[in-house]
Structure formats: structure tokens, C-alpha cells
Design a protein around this motif. Structure first.
Motif, mmCIF file in Angstrom:
data_model
loop_
_atom_site.group_PDB
_atom_site.id
_atom_site.type_symbol
_atom_site.label_atom_id
_atom_site.label_comp_id
_atom_site.label_asym_id
_atom_site.label_seq_id
_atom_site.Cartn_x
_atom_site.Cartn_y
_atom_site.Cartn_z
ATOM 1 N N ASP A 133 -1.534 -0.006 1.590
ATOM 2 C CA ASP A 133 -2.665 0.882 1.336
ATOM 3 C C ASP A 133 -2.180 2.118 0.600
ATOM 4 O OD1 ASP A 133 -1.601 2.664 3.233
ATOM 5 O OD2 ASP A 133 -2.836 1.885 4.855
ATOM 6 N N SER A 134 -3.082 3.073 0.389
ATOM 7 C CA SER A 134 -2.765 4.245 -0.418
ATOM 8 C C SER A 134 -1.694 5.128 0.206
ATOM 9 C CB SER A 134 -4.035 5.071 -0.668
ATOM 10 O OG SER A 134 -4.605 5.482 0.571
ATOM 11 N N GLU A 135 -1.483 4.994 1.513
ATOM 12 C CA GLU A 135 -0.455 5.781 2.185
ATOM 13 C C GLU A 135 0.889 5.064 2.201
ATOM 14 O OE1 GLU A 135 -1.810 6.907 6.051
ATOM 15 O OE2 GLU A 135 -3.444 8.168 5.296
ATOM 16 N N THR A 136 0.874 3.783 2.510
ATOM 17 C CA THR A 136 2.150 3.066 2.670
ATOM 18 C C THR A 136 2.899 2.871 1.358
ATOM 19 O OG1 THR A 136 1.076 0.883 2.511
ATOM 20 C CG2 THR A 136 1.292 1.845 4.714
ATOM 21 N N ILE A 137 2.179 2.728 0.235
ATOM 22 C CA ILE A 137 2.877 2.473 -1.031
ATOM 23 C C ILE A 137 3.569 3.725 -1.578
ATOM 24 C CG2 ILE A 137 1.339 0.584 -1.674
ATOM 25 C CD1 ILE A 137 0.084 2.502 -3.731
ATOM 26 N N VAL A 138 3.247 4.898 -1.024
ATOM 27 C CA VAL A 138 3.903 6.136 -1.462
ATOM 28 C C VAL A 138 4.715 6.752 -0.325
ATOM 29 C CG1 VAL A 138 2.245 6.655 -3.283
ATOM 30 C CG2 VAL A 138 1.823 7.502 -0.951
ATOM 31 N N ASN A 139 5.006 5.951 0.698
ATOM 32 C CA ASN A 139 5.816 6.387 1.828
ATOM 33 C C ASN A 139 7.213 5.786 1.693
ATOM 34 O OD1 ASN A 139 7.078 6.909 4.263
ATOM 35 N ND2 ASN A 139 5.363 6.245 5.537
ATOM 36 N N PRO A 140 8.218 6.586 1.327
ATOM 37 C CA PRO A 140 9.566 6.051 1.113
ATOM 38 C C PRO A 140 10.166 5.374 2.337
ATOM 39 C CG PRO A 140 9.380 8.277 0.229
ATOM 40 C CD PRO A 140 8.145 8.027 1.048
ATOM 41 N N GLU A 141 9.592 5.617 3.513
ATOM 42 C CA GLU A 141 10.128 5.032 4.744
ATOM 43 C C GLU A 141 9.400 3.754 5.157
ATOM 44 O OE1 GLU A 141 11.485 9.326 6.735
ATOM 45 O OE2 GLU A 141 9.825 8.189 7.603
ATOM 46 N N HIS A 142 8.411 3.330 4.360
ATOM 47 C CA HIS A 142 7.614 2.149 4.722
ATOM 48 C C HIS A 142 8.020 0.941 3.890
ATOM 49 C CE1 HIS A 142 4.076 -0.347 5.601
ATOM 50 N NE2 HIS A 142 3.862 0.462 6.627
ATOM 51 N N GLU A 143 7.862 -0.261 4.489
ATOM 52 C CA GLU A 143 8.226 -1.497 3.785
ATOM 53 C C GLU A 143 7.402 -1.717 2.520
ATOM 54 O OE1 GLU A 143 7.279 -1.156 7.006
ATOM 55 O OE2 GLU A 143 7.998 -2.856 8.216
ATOM 56 N N ILE A 174 -1.972 -7.363 4.742
ATOM 57 C CA ILE A 174 -3.263 -6.683 4.708
ATOM 58 C C ILE A 174 -3.244 -5.699 3.551
ATOM 59 C CG2 ILE A 174 -4.890 -5.246 6.001
ATOM 60 C CD1 ILE A 174 -3.387 -6.178 8.570
ATOM 61 N N TYR A 175 -4.241 -5.762 2.681
ATOM 62 C CA TYR A 175 -4.273 -4.791 1.585
ATOM 63 C C TYR A 175 -5.669 -4.191 1.427
ATOM 64 C CZ TYR A 175 -6.281 -8.315 -1.698
ATOM 65 O OH TYR A 175 -7.082 -9.251 -2.333
ATOM 66 N N THR A 176 -5.692 -2.988 0.862
ATOM 67 C CA THR A 176 -6.916 -2.225 0.632
ATOM 68 C C THR A 176 -7.154 -2.123 -0.874
ATOM 69 O OG1 THR A 176 -5.808 -0.082 0.500
ATOM 70 C CG2 THR A 176 -6.367 -0.895 2.719
ATOM 71 N N PRO A 177 -8.211 -1.424 -1.310
ATOM 72 C CA PRO A 177 -8.470 -1.304 -2.752
ATOM 73 C C PRO A 177 -7.379 -0.613 -3.556
ATOM 74 C CG PRO A 177 -10.476 -0.881 -1.529
ATOM 75 C CD PRO A 177 -9.380 -0.977 -0.519
ATOM 76 N N VAL A 178 -6.280 -0.195 -2.905
ATOM 77 C CA VAL A 178 -5.156 0.324 -3.678
ATOM 78 C C VAL A 178 -4.618 -0.752 -4.623
ATOM 79 C CG1 VAL A 178 -3.311 -0.287 -2.052
ATOM 80 C CG2 VAL A 178 -3.060 1.733 -3.516
ATOM 81 N N LEU A 179 -4.794 -2.029 -4.241
ATOM 82 C CA LEU A 179 -4.509 -3.132 -5.153
ATOM 83 C C LEU A 179 -5.786 -3.381 -5.943
ATOM 84 C CD1 LEU A 179 -2.427 -5.709 -3.060
ATOM 85 C CD2 LEU A 179 -1.658 -3.746 -4.400
ATOM 86 N N GLY A 180 -5.995 -2.548 -6.947
ATOM 87 C CA GLY A 180 -7.250 -2.567 -7.681
ATOM 88 C C GLY A 180 -7.164 -3.236 -9.017
ATOM 89 N N THR A 181 -7.932 -2.714 -9.957
ATOM 90 C CA THR A 181 -8.047 -3.282 -11.292
ATOM 91 C C THR A 181 -6.685 -3.498 -11.934
ATOM 92 O OG1 THR A 181 -10.177 -2.185 -11.592
ATOM 93 C CG2 THR A 181 -9.028 -2.917 -13.579
ATOM 94 N N GLY A 182 -6.492 -4.704 -12.448
ATOM 95 C CA GLY A 182 -5.259 -5.013 -13.168
ATOM 96 C C GLY A 182 -4.156 -5.600 -12.312
#
Length: 371
Positions: A137-147, A166-174
């Protein structure tokens, strides 16, 4: 312009992006580019007259040609429609119990959401502690400590290591998931925070034609402006944000409320269409999926008592998550003004830094200590 049906609303309507702060300049630049381009190519699976006419008007009504692609990559894919989220969850738990690997798109991310990504992650980990679960999600992809940190850069190789993603709309267009032979099915739950065409693309990120199991809320929940469903109503909206946006767009035209203005007209059309699609969200999404070739079957609901048990279980999991979050924020150290300014400018945040940021902003806004 690829995915033009996403690009235009983003430039005209978005309120939480850099574009929103520079909309007049951005649109002026787009107008200039369109007027001086020797050729403009628009591409979208859901290309509409709105987008086509808007871009054409910016060029001064140039000649146009349409190339239609009738290929349906989803043709024949089975889609199981669930009328209640509890019935959807019952099917999901059964599949996980049978050892299937599942991809879960959900349009809700916050800890306070009973059916959001964080709640689903916690529940699955609690019930099936042997499974490897990843939340993107929008938090985990910019968290250097997260997988999931910087997941989009190596998406297929990353998610191939997990049983449940589990994914949210952070995996959006493109964004495309081209991994083959790993996931057995896609289970998607949608509360209507996205437009109906975005929702259809959202559940199709995985290009493989495995079964889709989907819940779509009957009526969406992310209406824009005052919920107007016609461009006429949008132009006469009394909502402050809508009036201000029309005024700002009007700076590029003869009059702030010129009904025939290019930008104002497109803005009103996209607002109205978005709201109209959400007013019958499930119906519109399913109709669009049928046109794409999905074979849709509606699943019979489970009994009321079992539904209540699932609903209570999700609420309890949500409450525990939210209590843990608020407790973590209260216990974190309050940042100084200098530290708060630095945190606000950071693009990447650990959980601790995010908690500090939220605590600092709350204390600054309300003038009290957040304990």
C-alpha cells in the motif's frame, strides 16, 4: 497519451497531488502542447467521447482518426460476484484453507477500515499463521523497513515469494503483474472509493486469466463535489471547492463560468460521470466486466448468523489494529518543530517516523499533547 481516461481526471480533478497546487499552469502547458503538436495519440481501454472531444478542442478541432481494438484479454475468465462482504470472506477463507495462493486487491487501506488491507492482513495472519502474507500500500512501499519497500520496481519477483499478496490502488495505472502460474485466484473487495472503470482495471492487474472472486458495494462512497450527476448541476454547484476549481479553470478561458469553455466543460463532465457511476456502482462495474468478456456468476449468500460472526470478527480485528496504532502514536516521542518540518518533507518514512509525523501534526493543529 497512454491511459488518457486516467490522465485527464488527474489533471482536472485531483486534490491531493502536486498538480492540484499548479493546475492552471499545468493545463496551460497542456493546451500549448496540444496546439503545437504535429500528431497526438490517445490510448485507453475505455476511451470516451469526453476525452476525445476535450483533447480535440484544445488543438483547435484538428482532424481525427479512431483505431478500434476488439481484442478481449479477459474473455472467458470466470468471475464470481458476491453481494455481501461476509460471503466473500467465507469463500476466501475456504480457499486459503485448501492451500491456494491468493491475490487480494482492496480499495481500502486505513487501519480504521473494517474491510481494508490492514484488517485483512491481520486476520489472515491470525487464522493462517503458516502463510507468508505481503501488504502493498501507499505506506509500505515507502517504508525502508518493510518487505514491500519499492515493490513496484521488482513486483513479480517479490510477490512470487508469498502465499497471499494484498494490494491497494497504489498499484494503479500502468502497473502490470505478469507473473504466471503462482496465484490460483484473485479475491477483490471494493467499497467504491474508485471510479467504475478504475475498479475494472484494478482487479485485472494480474494478466493471467485465473478466477476472480469479487465484492462490489451497491453504491460507491467517494463522490466528488456535492455528488452532482450532470455537468449542468456541477456548473451550478454551491460547494466551495467546486466553485473555486471552476473559477481557477476559467482563468484560462473568456469567463470563469463559460459553459462552452474547454477546461470547465471537461471538468464538469468528468465530475458528473464519476458521481453517476458511483450511484449504481456494483451494477455499472458488472456491466463493464460483462462487456470485457468475463463470465459472471452470482454466489448465494451465506446464512445471517454466519454473516454476523464474520462481521463481528472483522470489526474486532479492526478495533485491535486501530487501538495499537493510536497507542503507538501516543507513546512515540513528540518531534520538535524542526524535526516535524523535516518529516513533512520526507518521501520515505518508517512506522516510527510516520507515528511521529501524525503526533506532531495533531499537537500542532489542536494545541494539546496527544497522549
Amino acid at each position: 497519451v497512454d491511459e488518457v481516461e486516467q490522465v485527464i481526471p488527474h489533471t482536472l480533478i485531483s486534490s491531493k497531488t502536486t498538480v492540484a497546487s499548479h493546475r492552471t499552469e499545468v493545463l496551460a502547458n497542456i493546451s500549448t502542447l496540444c496546439q503545437n503538436a504535429s500528431q497526438i495519440i490517445l490510448s485507453d481501454a475505455d476511451l470516451s467521447d469526453r476525452a476525445f472531444n476535450y483533447i480535440r478542442s484544445l488543438t483547435g478541432n484538428c482532424s481525427q482518426h479512431i483505431i478500434r481494438n476488439d481484442y478481449q484479454p479477459a474473455k472467458g475468465t470466470k468471475l464470481f460476484n458476491y453481494n455481501t462482504p461476509e460471503t466473500w470472506l467465507d469463500a476466501l477463507m475456504e480457499k486459503l484453507g485448501n492451500g491456494e495462493k491468493i491475490l487480494i486487491p482492496t480499495d481500502s487501506q486505513q487501519a480504521k477500515s473494517a474491510w481494508g488491507a490492514q484488517t485483512l492482513e491481520s486476520l489472515i495472519k491470525e487464522v493462517y499463521s503458516n502463510l507468508k502474507v505481503l501488504r502493498i500500500d501507499s505506506e509500505t512501499i515507502v517504508n525502508p523497513e518493510h518487505e514491500a519497500y519499492q515493490a513496484i520496481e521488482h513486483l513479480d519477483s517479490l510477490i512470487s515469494q508469498y502465499d497471499v499478496v494484498i494490494y491497494t490502488p497504489v498499484l494503479g495505472t500502468g502497473v502490470s503483474i505478469d507473473l504466471k502460474g503462482h496465484f490460483d485466484s484473485v479475491f477483490s473487495i471494493n467499497q467504491g472509493t474508485q471510479s467504475e472503470n478504475s475498479t475494472r482495471q484494478f482487479i485485472a492487474r494480474l494478466r493471467e486469466g485465473v478466477d476472480r472472486h469479487c465484492y462490489f458495494k451497491a453504491i460507491g462512497c467517494n463522490f466528488l463535489g456535492g455528488g452532482e450527476t450532470s455537468d449542468y448541476e456541477v456548473h451550478r454547484s454551491q460547494k466551495a471547492q467546486v466553485k473555486q476549481n471552476l473559477t481557477n479553470l476559467g482563468k484560462l478561458e473568456k469567463s470563469p463560468l463559460d459553459f462552452d469553455g474547454n477546461h470547465c466543460k471537461a471538468y464538469a463532465q468528468y465530475i458528473a460521470n464519476h458521481n453517476l457511476s458511483l450511484s449504481a456502482y456494483r451494477e455499472n462495474v458488472l456491466e463493464g466486466l460483462r462487456r470485457e468478456g468475463y463470465q459472471i456468476t452470482t454466489v448465494e449468500d451465506i446464512d445471517d448468523e454466519t454473516r454476523k460472526d464474520f462481521r463481528d470478527m472483522m470489526k474486532e480485528t479492526r478495533n485491535v489494529n486501530y487501538d495499537n496504532l493510536t497507542s503507538a502514536i501516543a507513546q512515540t516521542e513528540t518531534p520538535t518543530d524542526k524535526e516535524l518540518t523535516a518529516l513533512e518533507s520526507k518521501q520515505e518514512l518508517t512506522d516510527t517516523q510516520r507515528h511521529q509525523l501524525r503526533k506532531g501534526k495533531m499537537e500542532k493543529r489542536y494545541g494539546v499533547e496527544a497522549d
